[in-house]
Motif scaffolding. Structure first.
Motif, PDB file in Angstrom:
ATOM      1  N   MET A 108      11.440  37.631  70.502  1.00 25.53           N
ATOM      2  CA  MET A 108      10.655  36.993  71.565  1.00 25.53           C
ATOM      3  C   MET A 108      10.200  35.598  71.141  1.00 25.53           C
ATOM      4  O   MET A 108      10.149  34.684  71.963  1.00 25.53           O
ATOM      5  CB  MET A 108       9.456  37.861  71.935  1.00 25.53           C
ATOM      6  N   ALA A 109       9.876  35.435  69.861  1.00 24.27           N
ATOM      7  CA  ALA A 109       9.460  34.121  69.366  1.00 24.27           C
ATOM      8  C   ALA A 109      10.582  33.106  69.527  1.00 24.27           C
ATOM      9  O   ALA A 109      10.346  31.970  69.934  1.00 24.27           O
ATOM     10  CB  ALA A 109       9.018  34.217  67.911  1.00 24.27           C
ATOM     11  N   SER A 110      11.796  33.532  69.229  1.00 23.59           N
ATOM     12  CA  SER A 110      12.951  32.644  69.406  1.00 23.59           C
ATOM     13  C   SER A 110      13.182  32.330  70.877  1.00 23.59           C
ATOM     14  O   SER A 110      13.428  31.187  71.252  1.00 23.59           O
ATOM     15  CB  SER A 110      14.209  33.272  68.804  1.00 23.59           C
ATOM     16  N   LYS A 111      13.090  33.360  71.694  1.00 25.74           N
ATOM     17  CA  LYS A 111      13.301  33.218  73.133  1.00 25.74           C
ATOM     18  C   LYS A 111      12.285  32.240  73.739  1.00 25.74           C
ATOM     19  O   LYS A 111      12.620  31.449  74.609  1.00 25.74           O
ATOM     20  CB  LYS A 111      13.181  34.596  73.788  1.00 25.74           C
ATOM     21  N   GLY A 112      11.046  32.307  73.280  1.00 25.76           N
ATOM     22  CA  GLY A 112       9.987  31.507  73.870  1.00 25.76           C
ATOM     23  C   GLY A 112       9.604  30.267  73.100  1.00 25.76           C
ATOM     24  O   GLY A 112       8.625  29.607  73.442  1.00 25.76           O
ATOM     25  N   TYR A 113      10.388  29.905  72.086  1.00 27.00           N
ATOM     26  CA  TYR A 113      10.001  28.793  71.219  1.00 27.00           C
ATOM     27  C   TYR A 113       9.686  27.523  72.023  1.00 27.00           C
ATOM     28  O   TYR A 113       8.625  26.914  71.845  1.00 27.00           O
ATOM     29  CB  TYR A 113      11.088  28.512  70.181  1.00 27.00           C
ATOM     30  N   ASN A 114      10.588  27.108  72.884  1.00 25.80           N
ATOM     31  CA  ASN A 114      10.377  25.858  73.631  1.00 25.80           C
ATOM     32  C   ASN A 114       9.184  25.961  74.575  1.00 25.80           C
ATOM     33  O   ASN A 114       8.406  25.008  74.710  1.00 25.80           O
ATOM     34  CB  ASN A 114      11.637  25.474  74.402  1.00 25.80           C
ATOM     35  N   LEU A 115       9.035  27.111  75.216  1.00 25.47           N
ATOM     36  CA  LEU A 115       7.899  27.339  76.111  1.00 25.47           C
ATOM     37  C   LEU A 115       6.587  27.251  75.342  1.00 25.47           C
ATOM     38  O   LEU A 115       5.642  26.569  75.761  1.00 25.47           O
ATOM     39  CB  LEU A 115       8.045  28.711  76.778  1.00 25.47           C
ATOM     40  N   ASN A 116       6.518  27.930  74.226  1.00 23.83           N
ATOM     41  CA  ASN A 116       5.291  27.927  73.428  1.00 23.83           C
ATOM     42  C   ASN A 116       5.006  26.550  72.840  1.00 23.83           C
ATOM     43  O   ASN A 116       3.852  26.126  72.765  1.00 23.83           O
ATOM     44  CB  ASN A 116       5.376  29.002  72.347  1.00 23.83           C
ATOM     45  N   LYS A 117       6.067  25.859  72.444  1.00 27.75           N
ATOM     46  CA  LYS A 117       5.905  24.493  71.928  1.00 27.75           C
ATOM     47  C   LYS A 117       5.306  23.592  73.015  1.00 27.75           C
ATOM     48  O   LYS A 117       4.396  22.809  72.749  1.00 27.75           O
ATOM     49  CB  LYS A 117       7.260  23.960  71.449  1.00 27.75           C
ATOM     50  N   MET A 118       5.818  23.739  74.241  1.00 20.58           N
ATOM     51  CA  MET A 118       5.289  22.941  75.341  1.00 20.58           C
ATOM     52  C   MET A 118       3.818  23.285  75.594  1.00 20.58           C
ATOM     53  O   MET A 118       2.974  22.390  75.712  1.00 20.58           O
ATOM     54  CB  MET A 118       6.090  23.173  76.619  1.00 20.58           C
ATOM     55  N   CYS A 119       3.509  24.576  75.665  1.00 21.08           N
ATOM     56  CA  CYS A 119       2.131  24.983  75.952  1.00 21.08           C
ATOM     57  C   CYS A 119       1.160  24.503  74.876  1.00 21.08           C
ATOM     58  O   CYS A 119       0.017  24.155  75.186  1.00 21.08           O
ATOM     59  CB  CYS A 119       2.057  26.494  76.124  1.00 21.08           C
ATOM     60  N   TYR A 120       1.617  24.449  73.630  1.00 23.99           N
ATOM     61  CA  TYR A 120       0.766  23.961  72.548  1.00 23.99           C
ATOM     62  C   TYR A 120       0.319  22.523  72.813  1.00 23.99           C
ATOM     63  O   TYR A 120      -0.811  22.142  72.483  1.00 23.99           O
ATOM     64  CB  TYR A 120       1.487  24.068  71.207  1.00 23.99           C
ATOM     65  N   THR A 121       1.180  21.732  73.436  1.00 26.69           N
ATOM     66  CA  THR A 121       0.837  20.328  73.674  1.00 26.69           C
ATOM     67  C   THR A 121      -0.335  20.189  74.637  1.00 26.69           C
ATOM     68  O   THR A 121      -0.970  19.138  74.680  1.00 26.69           O
ATOM     69  CB  THR A 121       2.032  19.517  74.230  1.00 26.69           C
ATOM     70  N   PHE A 122      -0.635  21.252  75.402  1.00 25.25           N
ATOM     71  CA  PHE A 122      -1.720  21.179  76.369  1.00 25.25           C
ATOM     72  C   PHE A 122      -3.095  21.131  75.715  1.00 25.25           C
ATOM     73  O   PHE A 122      -4.113  21.026  76.415  1.00 25.25           O
ATOM     74  CB  PHE A 122      -1.627  22.324  77.386  1.00 25.25           C
ATOM     75  N   ASN A 123      -3.137  21.168  74.393  1.00 21.97           N
ATOM     76  CA  ASN A 123      -4.389  20.902  73.678  1.00 21.97           C
ATOM     77  C   ASN A 123      -4.821  19.453  73.899  1.00 21.97           C
ATOM     78  O   ASN A 123      -5.994  19.125  73.751  1.00 21.97           O
ATOM     79  CB  ASN A 123      -4.222  21.155  72.175  1.00 21.97           C
ATOM     80  N   ASP A 124      -3.857  18.609  74.242  1.00 20.22           N
ATOM     81  CA  ASP A 124      -4.086  17.179  74.410  1.00 20.22           C
ATOM     82  C   ASP A 124      -4.236  16.841  75.894  1.00 20.22           C
ATOM     83  O   ASP A 124      -3.376  17.198  76.712  1.00 20.22           O
ATOM     84  CB  ASP A 124      -2.912  16.407  73.796  1.00 20.22           C
TER      85      ASP A 124
END
Length: 117
Positions: free
Chosen positions: A20-36
């Motif tokens: 699941m981590a591999s499947k969602g890597y790009n999604l999670n990476k994008m969501c992390y940016t929402f800290n900014d």
């Protein structure tokens, strides 16, 4: 039977493992940016362009467009990163928990209080 033998014992929950981590890597990476704040503003200006910037799959983009939190979990989203996305929508973790369980927010909160007694 252990938890690992039945990784989704609670409806609306998804076992977040390496696959699941591999499947969602790009999604999670994008969501992390929402800290900014600037990233949140860029996302809201053109959501699909922002999703494309991170290489989200068509399924992930559709779930973003539909505000489908369960679909995002199924698509590899990690709840801790998705919380950044749901925050943009004005949702908190109790709201997300209610969505996951199919309960009203009030019923979900009451369940949490009862569990803590």
């Amino acid at each position: 039977m252990s938890y690992l033998d039945n990784p989704t014992p609670i409806p609306g929950t998804y076992f977040f493992d390496g696959k699941m981590a591999s499947k969602g890597y790009n999604l999670n990476k994008m969501c992390y940016t929402f800290n900014d704040k600037q990233a949140r503003e860029e996302f809201l200006k053109d959501e699909m362009a922002y999703c494309d910037k991170f290489g989200l799959s068509d399924v992930q983009k559709q779930a973003i467009k539909n505000r489908d939190v369960i679909g995002l979990l199924e698509a590899g989203g990690n709840i801790y990163f998705l919380a950044k996305f749901t925050g943009i929508l004005g949702l908190n973790m109790q709201d997300v928990g209610a969505i996951q369980t199919g309960m009203s927010v009030e019923d979900f909160k009451a369940m949490l209080v009862k569990a803590g007694e």
